[in-house]
Scaffold this active site. Structure first.
Site, PDB file in Angstrom:
ATOM      1  CG  ASN A  14      -1.793  -1.038   1.478  1.00  0.00           C
ATOM      2  OD1 ASN A  14      -2.238  -1.630   0.510  1.00  0.00           O
ATOM      3  ND2 ASN A  14      -2.102  -1.345   2.721  1.00  0.00           N
ATOM      4  CE  LYS A  43      -3.015  -4.313   8.844  1.00  0.00           C
ATOM      5  NZ  LYS A  43      -2.441  -3.286   9.698  1.00  0.00           N
ATOM      6  CG  ASN A 198      -5.722  -7.019  14.385  1.00  0.00           C
ATOM      7  OD1 ASN A 198      -6.119  -6.359  15.320  1.00  0.00           O
ATOM      8  ND2 ASN A 198      -5.591  -6.551  13.170  1.00  0.00           N
ATOM      9  N   GLY A 239       0.567  -4.368  22.554  1.00  0.00           N
ATOM     10  CA  GLY A 239       1.034  -2.985  22.502  1.00  0.00           C
ATOM     11  C   GLY A 239       1.976  -2.678  23.651  1.00  0.00           C
ATOM     12  CB  SER A 240       2.275   0.269  25.865  1.00  0.00           C
ATOM     13  OG  SER A 240       0.948   0.250  26.332  1.00  0.00           O
ATOM     14  NE  ARG A 241      -2.906  -2.513  28.762  1.00  0.00           N
ATOM     15  CZ  ARG A 241      -3.561  -2.441  29.907  1.00  0.00           C
ATOM     16  NH1 ARG A 241      -3.553  -3.442  30.750  1.00  0.00           N
ATOM     17  NH2 ARG A 241      -4.220  -1.358  30.216  1.00  0.00           N
ATOM     18  CG  ASP A 270       4.067   6.421  13.225  1.00  0.00           C
ATOM     19  OD1 ASP A 270       3.049   5.775  13.531  1.00  0.00           O
ATOM     20  OD2 ASP A 270       4.286   6.843  12.072  1.00  0.00           O
ATOM     21  CG  ASP A 276       2.929  -4.638   9.597  1.00  0.00           C
ATOM     22  OD1 ASP A 276       2.085  -5.517   9.829  1.00  0.00           O
ATOM     23  OD2 ASP A 276       2.661  -3.550   9.049  1.00  0.00           O
ATOM     24  N   GLY A 331       6.719   6.544  10.472  1.00  0.00           N
ATOM     25  CA  GLY A 331       6.511   5.707   9.280  1.00  0.00           C
ATOM     26  C   GLY A 331       6.401   4.237   9.639  1.00  0.00           C
TER      27      GLY A 331
HETATM   28  O1  RIB Z   1       0.368  -2.273   9.705  1.00  0.00           O
HETATM   29  C1  RIB Z   1       0.572  -0.996   9.155  1.00  0.00           C
HETATM   30  C2  RIB Z   1       0.091  -0.978   7.743  1.00  0.00           C
HETATM   31  O2  RIB Z   1      -1.295  -1.199   7.732  1.00  0.00           O
HETATM   32  C3  RIB Z   1       0.303   0.323   7.035  1.00  0.00           C
HETATM   33  O3  RIB Z   1       1.549   0.420   6.394  1.00  0.00           O
HETATM   34  C4  RIB Z   1      -0.877   0.392   6.077  1.00  0.00           C
HETATM   35  O4  RIB Z   1      -0.532   0.266   4.753  1.00  0.00           O
HETATM   36  C5  RIB Z   1      -1.837  -0.693   6.537  1.00  0.00           C
HETATM   37  O5  RIB Z   1      -1.877  -1.726   5.663  1.00  0.00           O
END
Ligand code: RIB
Length: 343
Positions: A14, A43, A198, A239-241, A270, A276, A331
């Site tokens: 993406n 992702k 997720n 996450g932070s946990r 960020d 990922d 990013g």
């Molecule tokens: O996991 C983050 C990604 O989710 C972003 O880069 C975006 O493209 C979405 O797919």
């Protein structure tokens, strides 16, 4: 197996349209944002980039550099628009083989509209599939000579499910990160070797878990049906946990899952792509474990282990350190370290 294991990431690519904002606007409100940037994400592509960076040192051309520990390929589709070449180049720069990425005629590259809240670094994402949606159910996307395949759910679900079955029948290690989350048929679970849930779904769960004892109990209850359905290794990022994992091996012997606290982060800039980075790092450990399998025998080999050479515990701990580093820069791929930048 070839001299190094081969990881194929089968998923989305993406263009990320990222707006940083002091806060998220309310319905009907116009708010002035702090900045806007275009980036390459998805992702699938993020996880391919993470696998590749983490399996090689930053300067691979230096004579002293260690050779890569895995080959990484991306399988997916981009549109025939102004973004496709930049997307492919960005992956190539990270060492990813993009020869299996299709350029879909008449389609636009997938996009993600992302809002990042400045104070917390938290993100909100709207995904438009575009070319990621071109795949048919029976498209066979598993490359030749692959050892580990990694799926997410930003390409059609039916294609993902079919290819999981194909990969399993070929004896390939299957990792699924079901993001964005959709219900999946129970019959698919035994074909998944590693399920990494997720992160936003897990965060929804964990946000109501203030007491760590409750967290342990609730995560054990949440994971039981998935392990029962046949998933040998289940990881829930919190996450932070931190994160939590449970394995069929531990479960069958009556042991609880393990909660692992998050690694320290200097400042969260960020969180986009942190999941990922985690999944990519975990996949690299799966692949490296397969290589070690040839000469290392470790007690406990079986469905509760990433492989004979690397335990789930080791893979999850490393992936947590990688994810912590990834949130310190802007990013989706910005903060993902290279193999020699994380212990
Ligand atoms: O996991 C983050 C990604 O989710 C972003 O880069 C975006 O493209 C979405 O797919």
């Amino acid at each position: 197996m070839a001299s190094i294991p081969h990881i194929a990431v089968i998923g989305s690519l993406n263009v990320d349209l990222v707006t940083r904002t002091p806060r998220v606007p309310a319905a009907g409100e116009t708010l002035t944002a702090s900045s806007f940037a275009l980036g390459f994400g998805g992702k699938g592509a993020n996880q391919a980039s993470a696998c590749s960076r983490l399996s090689r040192p930053k300067l691979p051309k230096s004579s002293k550099a260690k050779p890569p520990s895995a080959k990484v390929s991306m399988v997916g589709a981009v549109g025939d628009d102004q973004f496709s070449q930049g997307m492919l180049d960005s992956l190539k720069e990270d060492g990813v083989d993009v020869s299996e990425v299709r350029i879909a005629k008449g389609k636009s590259t997938g996009t993600a509209t992302i809002l990042v809240e400045e104070a917390t670094g938290e993100n909100r994402i709207l995904f438009t599939p575009g070319a990621n949606g071109v795949f048919e159910e029976k498209d066979n996307l598993i490359p030749k000579d692959v050892d580990v395949v990694l799926f997410q759910m930003e390409i059609p679900l039916k294609t993902v499910l079919h290819n999981i079955e194909v990969a399993k029948a070929q004896g390939v290690q299957v990792i699924l990160n079901p993001a964005p989350a959709l219900p999946i048929p129970i019959s698919i679970y035994p074909s998944i070797d590693h399920l990494i849930v997720n992160s936003s779904e897990a965060l929804i769960l964990s946000s109501s878990l203030e007491n760590p004892e409750d967290a342990q109990q609730q995560l054990d209850s949440l994971s039981a049906p998935l392990l029962d359905a046949g998933v040998p290794n289940l990881i829930i990022t919190l996450g932070s946990r931190g994160c939590y994992y449970h394995t069929l091996l531990r479960f069958s012997s009556g042991q609880p899952g393990r909660l692992i606290p998050a690694s320290p982060v200097e400042k969260v800039v960020d969180t986009t792509g942190a999941g990922d980075a985690f999944v990519g790092a975990y996949a690299v450990k799966v692949a490296e474990g397969l290589r070690k399998r040839e000469n290392v025998e470790v007690e406990g080999e079986g469905r509760g282990w990433v492989s004979r050479g690397v335990s789930v515990d080791e893979a999850v701990a490393w992936a947590s350190r990688v994810a912590a580093k990834s949130v310190e820069r802007e990013g989706a791929r910005g903060g993902v370290p290279w193999g020699d930048e994380v212990e």
